[in-house]
Scaffold this active site. Structure first.
Site, PDB file in Angstrom:
ATOM      1  N   HIS A 167      14.243  -8.054 -72.738  1.00  0.00           N
ATOM      2  CA  HIS A 167      13.354  -7.108 -72.724  1.00  0.00           C
ATOM      3  C   HIS A 167      12.380  -7.734 -71.372  1.00  0.00           C
ATOM      4  O   HIS A 167      11.185  -8.049 -71.686  1.00  0.00           O
ATOM      5  CB  HIS A 167      12.329  -7.296 -73.968  1.00  0.00           C
ATOM      6  N   GLU A 271      14.617  -3.178 -68.808  1.00  0.00           N
ATOM      7  CA  GLU A 271      15.198  -4.037 -70.127  1.00  0.00           C
ATOM      8  C   GLU A 271      16.771  -3.548 -70.069  1.00  0.00           C
ATOM      9  O   GLU A 271      17.087  -2.288 -69.979  1.00  0.00           O
ATOM     10  CB  GLU A 271      14.617  -3.784 -71.140  1.00  0.00           C
TER      11      GLU A 271
HETATM   12  O1  TA6 Z   1      10.633  -1.657 -74.355  1.00  0.00           O
HETATM   13  C1  TA6 Z   1       9.589  -0.805 -74.644  1.00  0.00           C
HETATM   14  C2  TA6 Z   1       8.827  -1.207 -76.203  1.00  0.00           C
HETATM   15  O2  TA6 Z   1       9.938  -0.696 -77.102  1.00  0.00           O
HETATM   16  C3  TA6 Z   1       7.540  -0.330 -76.275  1.00  0.00           C
HETATM   17  O3  TA6 Z   1       7.696   0.581 -77.194  1.00  0.00           O
HETATM   18  C4  TA6 Z   1       6.584  -1.362 -76.465  1.00  0.00           C
HETATM   19  O4  TA6 Z   1       6.380  -1.328 -77.937  1.00  0.00           O
HETATM   20  C5  TA6 Z   1       7.357  -2.806 -75.834  1.00  0.00           C
HETATM   21  O5  TA6 Z   1       8.510  -2.501 -76.069  1.00  0.00           O
HETATM   22  C6  TA6 Z   1       6.516  -3.863 -76.389  1.00  0.00           C
HETATM   23  O6  TA6 Z   1       6.666  -4.064 -77.809  1.00  0.00           O
HETATM   24  P1  TA6 Z   1       6.307  -5.464 -78.353  1.00  0.00           P
HETATM   25  O7  TA6 Z   1       6.652  -5.518 -79.841  1.00  0.00           O
HETATM   26  O8  TA6 Z   1       6.559  -6.671 -77.676  1.00  0.00           O
HETATM   27  O9  TA6 Z   1       4.867  -5.241 -78.139  1.00  0.00           O
END
Ligand code: TA6
Length: 295
Positions: A167, A271
């Protein structure tokens, strides 16, 4: 703990372990070219990558927590065995909030500096995901490239399936001068439209609102054009079909306690993972994926 880790894994001028934020063990990788990277055992979390003449490539929130059980905000969180809320586990799974072990450090003959971390199932993971596994993370630092390799092994008698992703938060000078290039013609699921599917028509994805898209079966090479810094980060991936593009923009930033209200202006997540079509592993089978960032 840090002293014993250095006794086992320190390599002069290349690898050392220090007390990081909140005294969490942090591995520092230093390449002979001057590039550096840092990895916390907490979450197996790469929090920094810096290249001379380019600067800090990864974004780390000034509000990030560094506490047990909470993910670090920024760098390269590891999403495993679930991506987002696509299942019953905590968002993005438990790998990014688990304590990993350092199992190997190396300075190769061609100067590449690398470390290997491992996460096994624990009573805590088994309580929420009843599968025995070994998850390995390899971080390799070269003069202008950072490679992240993940390996999953099924140590269970039964098969299991999982989603996995890096991520990755990139630091940019100005999101309004930033583009993600290489996804034209690719189908994506829009997380802001109940995962409605569309085809990307733009040769360059630019940002003017919250953006949260899972691109499926993407080309293995794409770019992040950080126009404000006049730099381009190349992403090349292997055995990792999907790409997520995310910027929280204004309202979501204000809802995130571990993220500054204005920080959306200086970051973009691109990501790489296996999300749409989860990996299925039989007993003793393994999966490997790699992403290489170059600047
Ligand atoms: O990768 C995008 C995502 O799935 C968004 O929907 C947002 O929730 C982000 O990840 C961050 O997630 P987190 O659980 O780290 O706040």
């Amino acid at each position: 703990m840090i002293e014993s880790l250095n006794q086992q894994f320190c390599i002069d001028k290349s690898i050392s372990i220090v007390a990081g934020n909140n005294n969490l063990p942090k591995i520092i990788l230093s390449h002979q070219s001057g590039s550096t990277a840092e990895v916390y055992l907490h979450g197996g979390h790469v929090t920094g990558w810096s290249v001379p003449g380019v600067g800090d490539v990864l974004f780390l929130s000034r509000e990030s927590l560094f506490v047990q059980g909470k993910p670090i905000r920024g760098g390269i969180p590891i999403c495993f065995p679930q991506f987002g809320g696509r299942g019953s586990l905590p968002a993005h799974g438990f790998a990014r909030t688990s304590e990993w072990s350092l199992i190997h450090s190396e300075l190769s003959d061609n100067g590449i500096v690398s470390v290997e971390l491992q996460l096994n199932d624990t009573p805590e993971t088994l309580a929420i995901w009843q599968h025995s596994f070994i998850l390995k993370l390899r971080v390799l630092l070269d003069s202008r490239a950072l490679s992240i390799e993940l390996e999953v092994m099924n140590k269970d008698k039964q098969s299991f399936d999982f989603q996995v992703a890096l991520h990755t938060y990139f630091s940019v000078k100005d999101i309004k001068k930033t583009a993600v290039i290489g996804l034209q013609g690719v189908t994506y699921m829009d997380a802001l439209q109940d995962l409605a599917e569309s085809v990307e028509f733009a040769p360059e994805i630019r940002f003017g609102r919250e953006t949260d898209r899972v691109y499926v079966n993407t080309p293995d090479k794409l770019k992040v054009d950080d126009g404000g810094n006049a730099r381009v980060i190349t992403i090349e991936k292997y055995n990792v079909p999907d790409v997520v593009v995310w910027n929280p923009w204004v309202e979501k930033s204000q809802r995130m306690a571990d993220f500054g209200n204005d920080e959306y202006l200086r970051m973009v997540c691109v990501e790489t993972g296996r999300i749409a079509d989860p990996v299925v592993l039989g007993h003793n089978e393994r999966w490997e994926g790699r992403t290489v960032y170059t600047c």
